[in-house]
Design an enzyme around this catalytic site. Structure first.
Site, PDB file in Angstrom:
ATOM      1  N   ALA A   1       0.836  -1.201   0.000  1.00 19.95           N
ATOM      2  CA  ALA A   1       0.000   0.000   0.000  1.00 19.95           C
ATOM      3  C   ALA A   1       0.872   1.252   0.000  1.00 19.95           C
ATOM      4  O   ALA A   1       0.631   2.206  -0.753  1.00 19.95           O
ATOM      5  CB  ALA A   1      -0.940   0.002   1.200  1.00 19.95           C
ATOM      6  N   ASP A   2       1.884   1.271   0.854  1.00 21.21           N
ATOM      7  CA  ASP A   2       2.812   2.407   0.899  1.00 21.21           C
ATOM      8  C   ASP A   2       3.525   2.584  -0.434  1.00 21.21           C
ATOM      9  O   ASP A   2       3.625   3.706  -0.958  1.00 21.21           O
ATOM     10  CB  ASP A   2       3.856   2.184   1.987  1.00 21.21           C
ATOM     11  CG  ASP A   2       3.338   2.517   3.372  1.00 21.21           C
ATOM     12  OD1 ASP A   2       2.714   3.566   3.532  1.00 21.21           O
ATOM     13  OD2 ASP A   2       3.564   1.723   4.287  1.00 21.21           O
ATOM     14  N   LEU A   3       4.029   1.486  -0.974  1.00 19.95           N
ATOM     15  CA  LEU A   3       4.802   1.576  -2.210  1.00 19.95           C
ATOM     16  C   LEU A   3       3.931   2.040  -3.377  1.00 19.95           C
ATOM     17  O   LEU A   3       4.346   2.876  -4.183  1.00 19.95           O
ATOM     18  CB  LEU A   3       5.442   0.219  -2.521  1.00 19.95           C
ATOM     19  CG  LEU A   3       6.454  -0.270  -1.478  1.00 19.95           C
ATOM     20  CD1 LEU A   3       6.873  -1.694  -1.771  1.00 19.95           C
ATOM     21  CD2 LEU A   3       7.665   0.644  -1.425  1.00 19.95           C
TER      22      LEU A   3
END
Length: 407
Positions: free
Chosen positions: A177-179
């Site tokens: 999700a962050d990436l």
């Protein structure tokens, strides 16, 4: 200190001010740095970015330990420490904003406003500034103020319900999700910079961990939005194509993908199955009878080694491959030839290897690009402040020499 060369690339000459921490924002800023922009990362004095403390593993001498997590998302940046709650810190940010092309932040909604830098103020200081703002669950809506961490977002956005074995939700093995939020954010920043060429004004780009995961639901999303089916986890087998997934050989695992009828017939021939079996006549039939088909294939593959079956599958033109461990990936000659491992000179660790950039331009080899190592905390405090003072002095001198200017 001597300024190290920055990476060449299409964004050379652009300045990115990175106010973000943890992963989504830093990953977006790193991508812009990989593309040639100068990235100045602002960190809290004393502790720095949260990820500097995320470990083990830590590497380096006891007095200068570095987190490998931090090293993964902060190459091609300069580190400057500043307390954003102090007058001196806010003054530094103001001066940098006036010269920046992009500002990246992933504070919870409203925090940047309370620090004295709402969007209106940023664009008063620099109308051409492109602002990338990343949140956990969006900047508005009933849950817009929630703190966002990757695994929580993976669960809330439905990804965990699709991953792992049936009845056992599992997260993806990287903070996806962050990436993805960083990737989507950086992509939109590039579009905003392109638009600015004609309008002269910067945009505010907003994305979130939630939107980044919904944005990759792909066919699993339309199974619900169009067909009304709720997708469920199917382990290492594809939910809509069969055979497509992981199978066990006598000494290990392989994966294969039969994405067409001709490939299915090739798989059947190699493994001794009947391609005209009524249960497997079409892809829809094979998906319906996936477990029966998988059991037959498992029985065939169990008779010999993975190397044997990969050789036979390759000879028949069937896409197939090994399941590699991470160390095997980085030793793999194909990975190295593609420039996916880069060596950089770190100021305290010496030569270290990092995952490389996932692109190259023209015919230039990806591994020939010049990259800066992730910085130590405050490594560029003096050099950036000196550059800023010199730039301001030059601007004042130029203004003073302009006919009609106020002296």
């Amino acid at each position: 200190m001597t300024q190290k060369p920055r990476p060449r690339g299409p964004l050379a000459g652009r300045l990115v001010l990175d106010l973000s921490r943890a992963l989504a924002g830093p990953h977006a800023a790193m991508m812009l740095g990989d593309l040639g922009a100068r990235v100045i990362k602002i960190e809290a004095p004393g502790r720095g970015d949260d990820t500097r403390g995320w470990g083990p593993p830590f590497v380096g001498p006891e007095h200068a330990r570095e987190s490998t997590y931090f090293l993964s998302c902060n190459r091609n940046k300069e580190s400057v420490t500043a307390d954003l709650k102090s007058e001196a810190g806010r003054d530094l940010i103001t001066r940098l904003v006036q010269r920046a092309d992009v500002l990246v932040e992933n504070f919870r909604p409203g925090v940047l406003d309370r620090l004295g830098f709402p969007v209106e103020r940023l664009h008063e200081l620099n109308p051409a500034l492109v602002v990338l703002s990343i949140s956990g669950f969006g900047h508005d809506g009933p849950e817009g103020g929630r703190a966002g961490y990757d695994q929580i977002a993976q669960g809330e956005a439905g990804l965990m319900s699709l991953t792992g074995e049936p009845g056992a939700p599992a997260k993806v093995g990287t903070p996806i999700a962050d990436l993805l939020a960083g990737i989507f954010g950086a992509t939109a920043v590039l579009a905003a910079l392109l638009e600015r060429e004609s309008t002269g004004r910067g945009r505010v780009v907003r994305t979130s961990l939630l939107s980044s995961l919904v944005g990759i639901h792909s066919f699993q999303g339309t199974r619900w939005t169009v067909a009304g089916e709720v997708p469920r986890a199917t382990g290492n087998q594809h939910p809509s194509i069969a055979p497509y997934g992981l199978f066990h050989c006598a000494d290990g695992e392989i994966q294969l993908a039969a994405g067409s009828e001709s490939l299915w017939r090739a798989v059947a021939q190699v493994t001794g199955l009947d391609p005209d079996d009524d249960r497997f006549a079409t892809n829809a039939d094979r998906v319906t009878h996936r477990q029966e088909l998988a059991a037959l294939l498992e029985g065939a593959f169990a008779t010999d080694s993975a190397a044997h079956w990969l050789e036979r599958l390759d000879a028949a033109g069937i896409p197939a491959g090994r399941v590699r461990s991470i160390d095997e990936v980085y030793r793999w000659e194909q990975t190295r030839q593609q420039g996916l491992v880069i060596d950089v000179e770190h100021s305290t660790l010496g030569t270290i290897s990092l995952p490389g950039t996932p692109w190259s331009f023209d015919e230039e080899a990806a591994d020939t690009a010049v990259h800066q190592a992730p910085p130590t905390l405050g490594e560029h405090d003096a050099s950036v402040r000196a550059w800023l003072a010199a730039t301001e002095a030059t601007e004042v001198a130029a203004l003073a020499s302009t006919p009609g200017s106020s002296k």
